[in-house]
Scaffold this motif. Structure first.
Motif, short mmCIF file in Angstrom:
data_model
loop_
_atom_site.label_atom_id
_atom_site.label_comp_id
_atom_site.label_asym_id
_atom_site.label_seq_id
_atom_site.Cartn_x
_atom_site.Cartn_y
_atom_site.Cartn_z
N ASP A 297 -45.46 -69.00 -12.01
CA ASP A 297 -44.32 -69.22 -12.90
C ASP A 297 -42.99 -69.30 -12.22
N ILE A 298 -42.06 -70.12 -12.83
CA ILE A 298 -40.72 -70.32 -12.01
C ILE A 298 -39.57 -70.11 -13.07
N ILE A 299 -38.39 -69.56 -12.76
CA ILE A 299 -37.43 -69.23 -13.54
C ILE A 299 -36.30 -70.19 -13.23
N VAL A 300 -35.83 -71.02 -13.92
CA VAL A 300 -35.00 -71.97 -13.50
C VAL A 300 -33.53 -71.42 -14.00
N GLY A 301 -32.32 -71.35 -13.08
CA GLY A 301 -30.96 -71.12 -13.76
C GLY A 301 -30.98 -69.81 -13.64
N PHE A 302 -31.36 -68.74 -12.78
CA PHE A 302 -31.12 -67.38 -12.55
C PHE A 302 -29.68 -67.36 -12.25
N PHE A 328 -39.45 -71.75 -16.97
CA PHE A 328 -38.59 -71.31 -17.77
C PHE A 328 -37.23 -71.31 -17.61
N ILE A 329 -36.08 -71.65 -18.42
CA ILE A 329 -34.97 -71.32 -18.08
C ILE A 329 -34.71 -70.05 -18.44
N TYR A 330 -33.95 -69.67 -17.30
CA TYR A 330 -33.56 -68.03 -17.51
C TYR A 330 -32.78 -67.72 -18.79
N SER A 331 -33.56 -66.79 -19.45
CA SER A 331 -32.89 -66.20 -20.75
C SER A 331 -32.59 -64.84 -20.60
N PRO A 346 -24.43 -71.99 -17.20
CA PRO A 346 -23.97 -72.79 -18.36
C PRO A 346 -25.58 -73.54 -18.66
N ARG A 347 -25.80 -73.50 -20.00
CA ARG A 347 -27.06 -74.01 -20.54
C ARG A 347 -27.36 -75.40 -20.04
N GLU A 348 -26.16 -76.13 -19.96
CA GLU A 348 -26.43 -77.64 -19.52
C GLU A 348 -26.92 -77.83 -18.30
N LEU A 349 -26.25 -76.80 -17.40
CA LEU A 349 -26.79 -76.89 -15.88
C LEU A 349 -28.34 -76.56 -15.75
N LYS A 350 -28.51 -75.36 -16.44
CA LYS A 350 -30.17 -74.77 -16.62
C LYS A 350 -31.04 -76.08 -17.06
N THR A 351 -30.81 -76.59 -18.06
CA THR A 351 -31.47 -77.62 -18.79
C THR A 351 -31.94 -78.66 -17.59
N GLU A 352 -30.81 -79.15 -17.26
CA GLU A 352 -30.87 -80.27 -16.34
C GLU A 352 -31.74 -79.95 -14.92
#
Length: 459
Positions: A297-302, A328-331, A346-352
């Motif tokens: 599992d990996i969390i992106v954009g913590f 997953f994007i950090y939620s 920012p959501r855009e950074l996490k998505t990218e």
């Protein structure tokens, strides 16, 4: 009573749904396939990320409209029910029954109450309860522990499921015996942190084996295939890998969540291990299991993750060479330390960043799956695939696999399969007979030909 259950979330939630369904049946309820048929709808919820919470919110809104049109009892159970967020939702959408993960055996009292019933305690009797085995299924889940004693800053599980409680090994083996008698061939041992089994509150429980020894015990039961999830790297030991290698029934598949390849981010997550310690575990696993299939599992954009931190995650992916990953994007979840103390990115950074990680994952999954082409894999076929004339299942390494139906292997079962094609997410093959030769495939009618041969066309 006609009851219908809807389940979101992890395999633990699937196990809990089966437990509650068995209780409902024992009370005389009929389990039905749709909301329209039901007079009691129970939603089993997940609170780990925002997306499943949004799905529950939308569903409860629809059910409130249905209640205004006809008699209907609505219930919510699971992790979201244990949180104030879920309880506010229950009040807003006029939920009648609310059960936390520790009060699932209160379902009978809830139905007898004929009014609003909330059960949110963590009750010890749940750990001793042995549900009946699933019927007509080759796979089953078996909970060996509940709750978690770790406190990762992003995770709501210690709040929703409470502190770690290991089930008695005798109860685990009794439940397993029932599953085997019902025809189960593959069992998945479940827990928030299976590696810590038998060590509750930091202390070894008298008479409880280690997780490695539990694997050996379960392996002697006669079950054909054993898997387990989820492992926390902090509690992983080389003895687990050794036990897997010594126990033929244990599949060569390890799901070891890393969450990030950056030590700085791991500290902010309070994961209690370093990149170097994690890679040491991977080396131990590969030493004992050279052909192991690895997932993570990996969390992106913590919060606070820099581009340099993210690059360390990408480099770790290359160093390990995972077969697959849940990404997953950090939620941000209310009630967690990271929600309270850290500013979200920012959501855009996490998505990218997620998109870049997905590209990496597909590259490795394509490479790893390609190594299976030309090999014979033991595949547990569950039944019909989405495409007519095909069956779907998975290998001992958890690879999703599709095969054409063949004479002598028309339904669920465990079969040898010759893999002749792969994609990043799927293996395709042909069923083999006892002589090692492909079984003759059952002819598949083209849609037009099938229509021409239908009774209506014939008439």
């Amino acid at each position: 009573m006609k009851a219908h259950m809807i389940t979101y979330g992890c395999q633990m939630n699937e196990y809990d749904t089966h437990l509650v369904q068995s209780q409902l049946v024992s009370f005389g309820a009929d389990l039905v396939e749709s909301i329209d048929e039901a007079d009691f709808v129970l939603v089993n919820t997940c609170a780990v990320r925002g997306k499943p919470v949004d799905k529950v919110r939308s569903l409860l809104g629809q059910l409130r409209k249905t209640k205004a049109q006809r008699p209907l009892v609505v219930g919510m159970m699971g992790c979201l029910a244990q949180l104030e967020e879920g309880q506010q939702m229950a009040r807003k959408f006029e939920v009648d029954v609310l059960l936390g993960p520790g009060s699932l055996l209160d379902i009978g009292a809830a139905l007898e109450s004929n009014g609003r019933f909330w059960g949110l305690q963590f009750k010890d009797e749940l750990h001793e309860h042995i549900p009946p085995p699933p019927t007509g299924r080759l796979q089953a889940h078996l909970t060996i522990m509940r709750g978690c004693d770790h406190h990762c800053t992003y995770c709501i599980v210690p709040t929703t499921r409470g502190p770690q409680v290991s089930r008695s090994p005798d109860d685990i083996l009794r439940e397993l015996d029932l599953q085997l008698a019902a025809g189960v061939q593959e069992v998945t041992l479940l827990g928030q942190n299976v590696n810590a089994y038998g060590v509750d509150g930091g202390a070894r429980l008298a008479g409880y084996p280690s997780f490695a020894d539990l694997l050996r015990l379960v392996g002697r039961s006669g079950v054909k295939r054993i898997k387990f999830t989820t492992s926390h790297p902090m509690n992983f030991t080389e003895d687990v890998a050794a036990a897997m290698a010594e126990t033929p029934a244990v599949c060569d598949f390890v799901h070891l969540p890393v969450q990030s390849g950056s030590n700085r981010v791991l500290r902010r997550m309070a994961r209690e291990y370093t990149r170097e310690k994690y890679l040491g575990h991977i080396a131990d696993i590969k030493k004992h299991l050279p052909d192991v299939v690895l997932a993570t599992d990996i969390i992106v954009g913590f919060p606070g993750e820099t581009e340099e931190d993210f690059q360390e995650t990408l480099s770790l992916y290359d160093e390990v060479g995972y077969d697959s990953a849940y990404m997953f994007i950090y939620s941000p979840r209310p009630g967690t330390p990271s929600y309270k103390h850290f500013a979200d990115l920012p959501r855009e950074l996490k998505t990218e960043r997620l998109q870049r990680l997905i590209v990496k994952q597909k590259e490795w999954s394509k490479l790893r799956n390609a190594t299976k082409v030309g090999t014979v894999q033991e595949v547990l076929l569950r039944g019909d695939a989405h495409s007519e004339g095909f069956l779907e299942g998975h290998t001992r390494g958890n690879h999703p696999t599709v095969v054409p139906k063949a004479f002598g292997a028309e339904g669920a079962g465990v079969y040898p399969v010759l893999i002749d094609h792969s994609t990043p997410h799927m293996l395709y093959g042909r069923l083999l007979g006892a002589d090692g030769q492909p079984l003759p495939e059952i002819p598949r009618l083209e849609p037009q030909a099938a229509a021409l041969s239908s009774p209506l066309q014939m008439a």
